[in-house]
Design an enzyme around this catalytic site. Structure first.
Site, PDB file in Angstrom:
ATOM      1  CG  ASP C  76      -2.163  -0.883   0.995  1.00  0.00           C
ATOM      2  OD1 ASP C  76      -2.373  -1.358  -0.138  1.00  0.00           O
ATOM      3  OD2 ASP C  76      -2.914  -1.118   1.965  1.00  0.00           O
ATOM      4  CG  LEU C 195      -8.956   1.392  12.322  1.00  0.00           C
ATOM      5  CD1 LEU C 195     -10.445   1.717  12.379  1.00  0.00           C
ATOM      6  CD2 LEU C 195      -8.733   0.238  11.342  1.00  0.00           C
ATOM      7  CB  ALA C 215      -3.728  10.615  23.601  1.00  0.00           C
TER       8      ALA C 215
END
Lengths: 295, 295, 295, 295
Positions: C76, C195, C215
């Site tokens: 990819d 993700l 976070a």
């Protein structure tokens, strides 16, 4: 009834750009303490920042050895650093928050004149907080050693690719964690960075530690809560510009093969809370549990 | 060296649509046990489902009182139910998984002939698992009482609106939780429903419980891990068709004001693991930590 | 029926420590293409890494201008970089994965001889992927400009404290995000870093972008999916050693007041999939949706 | 400048235990509307609940056919139900929140006298919200049909085990989802139940739908955002006491093999916002993005 504590040290906020704790605030608190027939001594950094000299000025080392109690004024950061530094002397601490309520600075400044006298007379509950003892090894040599009261974080550099850490607990291989990094948090640290990264809240009475991956590549690498007795090793397998962070300290440029060894520290800071204080009240207020979010 | 255990009970999978544990499997395991000079007794439900009568058939009650060990064949569900039922007898259990690896059935059936003899001779590690003692009160009266080894869940009906539970721990108000419901999980249950709902993995040595909200309305209602000593009360404040679920048991139609009281059960099932067994190996295999997810 | 494409460029994996795409693999694919009466031209970096010279060697620029199709062999990462570089030429791409299945390299190498001929004859589905156009401004001056096909990330240094970014969309103030950083992902990037950080999967047909905090300090700072037309500005408010990352490129040392402006790029790479290819098959296989996790 | 709208319908909060919208509130708003030379007509349920008869009383059907605008007073629930019912008439709506700010009732009651006149004169922005068209089939027969503006949920009974749903999109198999259930949310619904279950916020301009699993057994079953054109089928594979829920409506006792078919509804409610209204302001205020959570 008189105070349980003869000598009480007063420690202010670490001075930053906005200054430390103002002299008038320290003076008010000192007077409250003296009102209970305790002797006040002043931390030397606090004295310097506030230009106060009405009370004996002592080093933190001296405070640890000779004071019966330390009253810390500031925010959670000041309290955390002070508790960590005084931990080996096993001296109890009271936290007074200068601003908004803290997780470990639970006496509001505005109420110090009412709350402190009762606490000095013995009306408090005591709680010990566990800390992490950290040793970093490179090629078998100890290169860094410290303690952490909130958390230990190993994370990647901002321009670097994934960090990969091999984790071993009590001699057992756990997994290779790939992602932005790993947090090992104490219950005290469970309301801080660990929470942002998806870790659970951990009640101080539970003890233990939580291993919390930051943006993990593997979606089932979920937070893992461990017993106090766990001995944790994080080994750098891949990643550039990684660093290890211990509360407010840092060790830059971790290298391939470096090992961060973590276990419960021998010392455990003693926090005194006012009678009626509840951990859950603090959570509820700080985390806004009384508010609704979704429609 | 001979077996530590004189009388060993053999308990098979609860019979369902696909049947229970087949007779030939039970026979193989029984022969392995006898090979270590232990006496085999057979659980009565297992005997009935498999039509086996080569060994003395006994009730679970009798097994609890007289056997030195119970070998359970099946999946985690069978093990869980058996451990809970035998908990008051303090008898140790070994779990043999008939299908894929379980979290608490860690001896693969295919390896029983190699692994069981060593365990019977004493080569095992023992681990106690905490359980929850549950009492449900309605208008001050106890209406239900049980224990749970995985979790206690209070949740809303499928067509009902939000459930609201008032939570109190050790007499302190925690919060009103609004959402689909609340899970209180043990470390054993932390790999089950609690994990699906966002709870942390909790190592059995940590002990404690985790309070995990299901689809909470308040986005900061995060999982809260508590000490073993915590006494938890969940009170129904709002919601229809709510029920309380305890491992595989259910109490339907909770009413406004009903209180579910939870604390650590006195009994704690004893699990025996083969030498070299590691909790982390099981996590890694079951949760597929060796695989990559994101691109 | 003959090929829709007269001139087909062949582009191999970017050479790294393990080398690029081996000559024999490229030769096999080239022969498959020639078997459909197409003319093969070879990317110059690919030719150099593989020492192949059996076909005309051309620059990526030339390929963009003159080829009718590019066949990319690798993972990819190679596909992403190639698609981004060729985007302005609007040339369609086919991705052949050398290793395991990719999110955007969907023809397995082992099946190229069967799959490619059909695709060259027109049996394919075409999909356009949106990209982000990025401009970084300092004190009103443009200091960097690029495009990103996966995501743009602004994140803090590994030893630095919280990063704070002021976010504005279509001229409206959204929020100050405090935490490790922010990701703005395309649907293509939604299966990658986004993700891991908690962002949703976004189907390419949906288009749009997703703003995913890393976070975050504020627990209700959840991923926010935006329309393709959104114009996003991220302004550095606080933080040290921050950097901006665009797919595989980086801009270090972002400074207070720097603004990263993001909007949909004019170009949108064209991916060709074999007939019967399904986005959901890829998700299911890559994310292991066929496996069970919890007990 | 006079109003764009000649006939304006006034619709109050659905009467519940606390009553509907009080007469004096409706009277104030009606006078504001009349002040712009519009003719006020009153919804019949609103008239009945408030005992108001100063204006012509009309059915919702009549309102849909003859009014140029509907002004809805109440909370998001009232607005949602009204918008859904009036959707087929394509009449624009203004939402006035009686209590705290709503996601789709954005005019505070206290400001109606200032805000409404400007809106009636044309100072507003218009936004269309997509809805889901739902058809439930049993053994090939249509058994239920409706629309939903927030979300469609299929979930398990409170005492039932896991629900398993086979999901197909545009004729492609996606996955079998096992857990508490599945939500398919519109952008409007993305701030409601979907958000509690871990779904992303979706800007209304993005359109599309989000498939959000509730407490999924498989930890990588993450929210999946889909294009408006997606045709979604949820088929019951396993589970008892399951039901399907559409905004505030319910269909109980889904059976094995039942299929819930979802696609974009033809109608899309028209919402009018005051000039200067910002979706992000609403998010920020409702989700408390201005507050800090973690230490």
């Amino acid at each position: 009834m008189s105070s349980q504590f003869r000598t009480v040290a007063l420690i202010g906020k670490f001075p930053n750009a906005q200054g430390g704790t103002p002299a008038e605030i320290l003076r008010d608190i000192a007077q409250t303490i003296e009102g209970q027939n305790c002797q006040v001594i002043l931390d030397e950094m606090t004295a310097q920042a506030s230009a106060l000299s009405d009370w004996p000025v002592r080093s933190l080392e001296h405070i640890g050895q000779h004071a019966d109690l330390a009253v810390v004024v500031g925010g959670d950061g000041t309290m955390l650093a002070t508790a960590r530094q005084l931990a080996r002397f096993d001296i109890p601490l009271i936290g007074i928050n200068q601003g908004r309520l803290g997780f470990i600075t639970d006496v509001p400044l505005a109420e110090q004149a009412q709350v402190l006298p009762a606490m000095l007379r013995g009306e408090y509950s005591e709680e010990r907080r566990t800390m992490l003892a950290v040793r970093v090894e490179r090629e078998g040599q100890l290169i860094f050693q410290t303690t952490a009261m909130n958390e230990v974080v190993v994370n990647r550099g901002s321009r670097a690719g994934l960090l990969e850490l091999r984790v071993e607990i009590d001699g057992h291989f756990v997994a290779n964690y790939r992602g932005d990094g790993l947090i090992v948090a104490t219950p005290t640290g469970s309301t801080a960075y660990s929470l942002s990264a998806g870790g659970p809240l951990m009640h101080p009475h539970l003890g233990g530690f939580c291993l919390v991956p930051i943006a993990p590549n593997n979606l089932s690498n979920r937070p893992l809560a461990l017993a106090n007795t766990a001995s944790i090793v994080l080994e750098m397998i891949a990643g550039r510009e990684a660093s290890a962070n211990f509360d407010m300290q840092s060790l830059a440029n971790l290298q391939h093969g470096d090992r961060v060894r973590l276990e419960r520290a021998e010392q455990s800071p003693r926090l005194l809370h006012p009678k009626g204080w509840s951990y859950y009240d603090t959570l509820r207020e700080k985390l806004h549990w009384n508010q609704h979010n979704c429609a």
